[in-house]
Design a protein around this motif. Structure first.
Motif, PDB file in Angstrom:
ATOM      1  N   SER A 270       0.864  -1.174   0.000  1.00  0.00           N
ATOM      2  CA  SER A 270       0.000   0.000   0.000  1.00  0.00           C
ATOM      3  C   SER A 270       0.905   1.230   0.000  1.00  0.00           C
ATOM      4  O   SER A 270       2.123   1.116  -0.023  1.00  0.00           O
ATOM      5  CB  SER A 270      -0.899  -0.021   1.240  1.00  0.00           C
ATOM      6  OG  SER A 270      -0.090  -0.089   2.407  1.00  0.00           O
ATOM      7  N   GLN A 316      -7.311   0.781   3.084  1.00  0.00           N
ATOM      8  CA  GLN A 316      -6.628  -0.460   2.732  1.00  0.00           C
ATOM      9  C   GLN A 316      -5.736  -0.932   3.873  1.00  0.00           C
ATOM     10  O   GLN A 316      -5.608  -2.124   4.136  1.00  0.00           O
ATOM     11  CB  GLN A 316      -5.787  -0.203   1.474  1.00  0.00           C
ATOM     12  CG  GLN A 316      -5.312  -1.435   0.747  1.00  0.00           C
ATOM     13  CD  GLN A 316      -4.787  -1.057  -0.616  1.00  0.00           C
ATOM     14  OE1 GLN A 316      -5.537  -0.976  -1.576  1.00  0.00           O
ATOM     15  NE2 GLN A 316      -3.502  -0.807  -0.703  1.00  0.00           N
ATOM     16  N   TYR A 322     -10.664  -4.882   2.677  1.00  0.00           N
ATOM     17  CA  TYR A 322     -10.488  -3.954   1.554  1.00  0.00           C
ATOM     18  C   TYR A 322      -9.182  -4.257   0.821  1.00  0.00           C
ATOM     19  O   TYR A 322      -9.119  -4.202  -0.405  1.00  0.00           O
ATOM     20  CB  TYR A 322     -10.509  -2.513   2.065  1.00  0.00           C
ATOM     21  CG  TYR A 322     -10.541  -1.489   0.963  1.00  0.00           C
ATOM     22  CD1 TYR A 322     -11.731  -1.183   0.309  1.00  0.00           C
ATOM     23  CD2 TYR A 322      -9.385  -0.838   0.556  1.00  0.00           C
ATOM     24  CE1 TYR A 322     -11.778  -0.251  -0.708  1.00  0.00           C
ATOM     25  CE2 TYR A 322      -9.411   0.099  -0.466  1.00  0.00           C
ATOM     26  CZ  TYR A 322     -10.604   0.389  -1.094  1.00  0.00           C
ATOM     27  OH  TYR A 322     -10.639   1.299  -2.115  1.00  0.00           O
ATOM     28  N   TYR A 323      -8.134  -4.558   1.574  1.00  0.00           N
ATOM     29  CA  TYR A 323      -6.853  -4.943   0.971  1.00  0.00           C
ATOM     30  C   TYR A 323      -7.053  -6.174   0.081  1.00  0.00           C
ATOM     31  O   TYR A 323      -6.552  -6.249  -1.042  1.00  0.00           O
ATOM     32  CB  TYR A 323      -5.851  -5.243   2.086  1.00  0.00           C
ATOM     33  CG  TYR A 323      -4.390  -5.191   1.696  1.00  0.00           C
ATOM     34  CD1 TYR A 323      -3.580  -4.169   2.150  1.00  0.00           C
ATOM     35  CD2 TYR A 323      -3.811  -6.177   0.904  1.00  0.00           C
ATOM     36  CE1 TYR A 323      -2.230  -4.116   1.831  1.00  0.00           C
ATOM     37  CE2 TYR A 323      -2.470  -6.131   0.565  1.00  0.00           C
ATOM     38  CZ  TYR A 323      -1.679  -5.103   1.047  1.00  0.00           C
ATOM     39  OH  TYR A 323      -0.354  -5.056   0.719  1.00  0.00           O
ATOM     40  N   GLN A 326      -8.479  -5.487  -3.336  1.00  0.00           N
ATOM     41  CA  GLN A 326      -7.506  -5.045  -4.323  1.00  0.00           C
ATOM     42  C   GLN A 326      -6.691  -6.214  -4.854  1.00  0.00           C
ATOM     43  O   GLN A 326      -6.407  -6.314  -6.054  1.00  0.00           O
ATOM     44  CB  GLN A 326      -6.579  -3.989  -3.704  1.00  0.00           C
ATOM     45  CG  GLN A 326      -7.289  -2.790  -3.112  1.00  0.00           C
ATOM     46  CD  GLN A 326      -8.219  -2.116  -4.096  1.00  0.00           C
ATOM     47  OE1 GLN A 326      -7.825  -1.772  -5.210  1.00  0.00           O
ATOM     48  NE2 GLN A 326      -9.473  -1.949  -3.702  1.00  0.00           N
TER      49      GLN A 326
END
Length: 399
Positions: A270, A316, A322-323, A326
């Protein structure tokens, strides 16, 4: 007769490679590397994903583009000469939806301009290379690779010491005092005089420049890169390197999957604004450094301009779900239980007063010093080439 002296501030790969290039080009020079930690490669060098970049992404003609291509070749030669394991495994950059095709095409064209061997491939070929990746198209870049930059830095240290030069640990530079045509660098373990000093201090490069009386026109803003590691039984999901199509508005490449030279597979990073220059965790906060960042107009303008992206990166960081979302854009099969905690890194990113992220490497000179002020990724890949650039500037002082 005692030869001229050069002191290099910073024992990361850029500082060590610069010392090595100086040792090659100016054998009469006595070199000292000052490192504030108790070992080399303690920060950015030892905490990145170990990717050998091809030079695909960077503006043609920029220092990044030139140094990455030249540095990659020099790095591989050094690894082969010193028997340091590396693997030219290649990578795929995946367009996961139709809207990304144009950006993928633009990347391909930039790669051609930079002399990078790369091929646009259909989904069928993508599945041959990475069976678990998914996308509507991809760019195959066979020149990308992996290595341990810590191992490279440690070997550079060994070669410098074997040649009679010094690497001094726990020696943060606290003050720089002019001394004739040179400088005296004051540290907790003693003072060191240099005919020419070189600043390769990474996260503190702007501060060292200011100690030298130079206003670099930028400030270093730290961005934390957070990773997860795939549990061993799920490493098969990624054979080599799997990247998304990057957002051209940012110098970050997005969450991607990387096989490390030791066989592990990490997902990340990130790009979260850190609250300390060495803020490897969300809870790492330096009040003085945070206030310094907030007082800098460029940092405030950066936050105002990109708060939505910043919020997304913070979300994130805070939310594994949420991570995972991705990560699943690239490998749909990956599950939350596949992710194990992994060490974070911090990227030293120069920001100008207008709040713009400085995209290229930035090397400045003062009467007594050479300053590598901005050297984010691909600085590790480019280190030997950056070292040549700096060594030439140092040599010009002696000439």
């Amino acid at each position: 007769m005692k030869g001229p002296t050069v002191v290099i501030i910073g024992g990361g790969i850029v500082g060590l490679a610069t010392a090595y290039r100086l040792m090659e080009s100016l054998p009469e020079v006595q070199i000292t590397v000052l490192e504030k930690e108790d070992r080399v490669a303690a920060h950015q060098t030892g905490r990145n994903s170990g990717v050998i970049h091809s030079g695909l992404y960077y503006r043609p003609g920029s220092l990044k583009a030139i140094c990455c291509r030249q540095g990659r070749a020099a790095l591989i030669r050094f690894c082969e000469a010193e028997a340091i394991p590396y693997e030219p495994c290649g990578k795929v950059i995946v367009a996961v939806e139709e809207a990304e095709r144009s950006r993928l095409q633009a990347l391909y064209e930039r790669g051609q301009q930079n002399g990078v061997a790369c091929t646009l491939i259909p989904p069928e070929r993508l599945r041959e290379l990475e069976p678990h990746a998914q996308g509507v198209a991809a760019l195959h870049v066979p020149e990308a690779g992996i290595v341990s930059y810590r191992a490279v830095a440690e070997r550079l240290q060994e070669k410098l010491v074997a040649a009679g030069h010094r690497v001094v640990f726990q020696a943060p530079v606290q003050r720089i005092v002019p001394d004739g045509r040179g400088v005296v660098l004051e540290t907790p373990v003693g003072t060191f005089r240099a005919d020419v000093a070189v600043n390769c201090a990474g996260l503190y490069a702007d501060r060292i420049a200011q100690m030298d009386g130079l206003e670099p026109g930028v400030r270093i803003v730290p961005f934390r890169g957070e990773y997860y590691e795939l549990r061993p039984e799920r490493r098969y999901l990624c054979r080599h390197l799997i990247y998304p199509v990057p957002d051209p508005a940012y110098p970050f490449l997005g969450v991607h999957f990387t096989r490390l030279i030791d066989g592990r597979v990490v997902c990340g990073p990130s790009a979260v604004l850190a609250f300390a220059r060495e803020g490897y965790r969300l809870t790492d906060v330096s009040l003085s450094e945070l206030l310094e960042m907030l007082a800098y107009p460029g940092c405030r303008r950066l936050v105002r301009r990109h708060w939505r992206k910043g919020f997304q990166e913070l979300l994130q960081s805070l939310s594994k779900r949420y991570y995972l979302r991705q990560a699943r854009r690239l490998i749909p099969e990956v599950a939350s239980e596949d992710f194990l905690p992994a060490p974070s890194g911090v990227r030293a990113q120069a920001v100008d007063r207008e709040g713009r992220l400085v995209d290229d490497f930035l090397v400045l000179e003062s009467p007594r010093m050479v300053h590598v002020v901005n050297a984010p990724s691909p600085a590790a890949t480019s280190a030997f080439s950056i070292g040549v650039l700096v060594a030439r500037q140092v040599q010009a002082r002696f000439d």
